[in-house]
Write a protein that holds these residues in place. Sequence first.
Motif, PDB file in Angstrom:
ATOM      1  N   ASP A 331       0.855  -1.171   0.000  1.00  0.00           N
ATOM      2  CA  ASP A 331       0.000   0.000   0.000  1.00  0.00           C
ATOM      3  C   ASP A 331       0.899   1.232   0.000  1.00  0.00           C
ATOM      4  O   ASP A 331       2.063   1.157   0.401  1.00  0.00           O
ATOM      5  N   VAL A 570       0.193  -0.942  -4.707  1.00  0.00           N
ATOM      6  CA  VAL A 570      -1.238  -1.154  -4.948  1.00  0.00           C
ATOM      7  C   VAL A 570      -1.966  -0.173  -4.039  1.00  0.00           C
ATOM      8  O   VAL A 570      -2.024  -0.364  -2.830  1.00  0.00           O
ATOM      9  N   LYS A 626      -7.252  -5.538  -5.008  1.00  0.00           N
ATOM     10  CA  LYS A 626      -5.976  -5.824  -4.339  1.00  0.00           C
ATOM     11  C   LYS A 626      -5.845  -7.325  -4.121  1.00  0.00           C
ATOM     12  O   LYS A 626      -4.785  -7.925  -4.348  1.00  0.00           O
ATOM     13  N   ASP A 649      -7.128  -3.152   3.008  1.00  0.00           N
ATOM     14  CA  ASP A 649      -5.985  -4.042   2.777  1.00  0.00           C
ATOM     15  C   ASP A 649      -6.222  -5.447   3.317  1.00  0.00           C
ATOM     16  O   ASP A 649      -5.471  -6.368   2.983  1.00  0.00           O
TER      17      ASP A 649
END
Length: 918
Positions: A331, A570, A626, A649
């Motif tokens: 991230d 990402v 993701k 996430d």
Amino acid sequence: MDENKIRELYAQNDISEVFTNLQSSTDGLSSEEAASRLEKYGPNQIQKAKEESEWKAFFKNFISMMAILLWVSGAVAMFSGTLELGIAIWLVNIINGLFSFWQERAAKKATDALNNMLPTYVEAIRDGKKVQIDAKELVPGDVFVLQAGNSIPADARLISASSMQVDQSALNGESVPESKTTDYSPGEGSYAETNLVYSGTTVGAGTARAIAFATGMNTEFGKIAKLTQKQNKVDSPLTQELNRLTKQLSIIAVSIGIVFMIAAIAFVKYPFAKAFIFALGMIVAFIPEGLLPTVTLSLAQGVKRMAKKHALVKELNSVETLGETTVICSDKTGTLTQNQMTIHYIWTLKNEFQVTGNGYENNGQVELNKKQLWYEENPDLHKLVQIASLDNDTAVQPSKTKGGKPKILGTPTEASLIIMAEKAGFDRQKVLVKYPRLRELPFDSDRKRMSTIHRWNDTQDIIFTKGSFSDVIKQCDQIQVDGEVRSLTEDDRNVADKCNAEYAAKGLRSMAMAYRIIDSKDTDINKLTIETAEEHLVFVGLTTMSDPPRPEIYNAVKRCHEAGIKIIMVTGDSKLTAKTVAVQIGLTSDKARVISGDELNKMSDDELREALKGEVIFARVAPEQKYKVVKTLQENGEIVASTGDGVNDAPALKQADIGIAMGMTGTDVAKDAANIILTDDNFASIVAAIEEGRAVYSNIRKFLTYILTSNVPEAFPSILFLLSGGLIPLPMTVMQILTVDLGTDMLPALGLGGEPVDPDVMKQPPRKRSEHLLNRSVIVKAFLWYGLISSIISICAYFFVNMQNGWPKVALASSGSVYMRATTMVLGAIIFSQIANVLNCRTNKVSIFKKGLFSNRNIWYGIIFEILLFLVLTVTPGLQQLFNTTRLMPIDWLFLFCLPIPLVIIDEIKKWLLYREK
């Protein structure tokens, strides 16, 4: 209907239709209706996935492949008549299982991840009145009130909003707060509808009323939790590798047992039953009973070392998996960057000022030509700082703890302006007394500006305006230069526009500052509209800001690249911001492909797999995307570590081979889904953890070599016994074999498990999944080099005792004191050979003297322990009978203590020759 379509309807329908659909009104629900809906929809909370029971978690430590092999080995030992051996093997299994359970339970903190993020209370409208209710009691159709600092308890449609800004970074990874209004606009990226707010996000500024349309597991927050919970846990690569190793060792042990049984029948003329029991004893001897506890304890040592490097490991096997990581899906916000908006430059027509200090530090400076500049020294800077600080609704409260982060009451963007003013030496509170605020024209997403009106002097008021560059400068017809106000020319506009474009190309976000002085006698400020107030403004300049990279990230990225580890960003941020940061920190080159979430949706699986082979960045992606990226990488054969801190996430963290969550800024959801938690939120700690993981695997292979080495001299006496047709009495008993496997070998092997990392470990590519623990190098070293030398020495020790007692003129003793002394010497020779072998196994090519003979004190503690244990077995009466040992003569001890020296010298010569050739 598709859930996304339902969300779109709540965003696009007129608010009256929303009330109708939800059977509610501006007066909210009645208490009776709310109670009925609570019964129907359930409490507004996230239901945790059914957790593994304590008993199941406990027993799983006793049913691994290696554990099952030990259970069988113990049973075989009991069946073959060696009850003590069987009990000892089972005790080792029990102790190891208990230790594994204790270690994992201590490391894993049970947290109710999502419920902790929801507010305890919410101000709702029930029966037409404001009441404070438990957030769990909120239901679809409830109208509730929001203000700055509130966590949003449900997915809702805005009814009214004033200067509303929402921090959605925990949900979408976007570092810039979203402006929210009652008017619908789809926005850019996920969850960007301007008139919808989502559970688990936070109000940064403004006030609002909203009507809930989804609660609990039906919220976007809940859907992500569902996605995370549905994922099945897979065995770690180390578990898979140990299972494979167990199968290999089982095949080897059973094969050797069969060969020995046939040889016992053919050469010693044993009856089948006796040969079978003899073969069972050899199978037990060839199973390294000490391997599983040694691996477990070595991993536990790795956990402790990683904890010192700020990485909390929740499961032991996760330590090694890090070592073979080939790709890190990272991230951006809060992981690669600080998640703190920071002003970098202040621009006026004549000067560019640099603002030093990262994040919300207020010990930086405002500099011009690398010289600290106080705002009073430059009238343009003075005015710009004044606007930035006074036209501002955010407060920054200093941290109550030393080194802690200040508390932001408002938006990160406005907080960065407050900190910038402090760095310039501006005393906001003092100036507010002098120029008190009279009125505010709040920010809205249409005009992208905010203004405040202040008393300037007895006859004048002043309007301060800030906002996006394009929306502010179009309202300006004058400019301040060197403190003087003149007309804003087309050339001035072009220069400012060019400068703004250059900042944007660097990934910096600009905010323009302007003002206007009005005559208080001629103008009633209360009658000013936004249109009449924000016109004929005087343009002053720009501030440029970004969420800056973490200072340590540059070296961390470099070390990952040197180690052959690919890093893929990402993020939920924009394509421009994502690529700018990636290039800036060296993550990718400028040629990297940036794929948006919309583009990712249109890509086929084959196209995505191909894209992932090159330099790629993913921007504006949703949580399920993701997850898809991580899963596709795994399908490509990659070992994936995924990092993150937000709710968005969590699915990717759980799917990844290793999920790494931020401990300080990370949400509890992310921590719950992760295998490893960084207690300092430092990306560099990931690199240190990977280095430790590689060291752990290398050390496991070292002590595997060491443990297997003793199997050869343990088997060699039985080979002589068989090949001689029984003329050479069995020089070693099964209990003596167990003494080595579970006694003397254990502590030195653990010392190898803590061997310091090799200096070049992060300059080598990741270990391939096809490269197994028991490879050719281990087999050659253990069986054909160290093992063979130890076997020759142990047999020499056997004949050394018999020679002192008349052999070869006298037949080899098969019982009595001479036989007992000879078997004791075989045991001693193996133990003292292992002293040399544990030192030799510390390095592959480099001299042990170069690394430091005494640099690993744990190995020497283990060596001292095995010598003392051997001594106790030879002098203690009860143990002498159990282990078939006796007291040794001084010459025997001299022989044994001299053994390690030539073995170390021989291996040093071998390493020197190999090292010299390289």
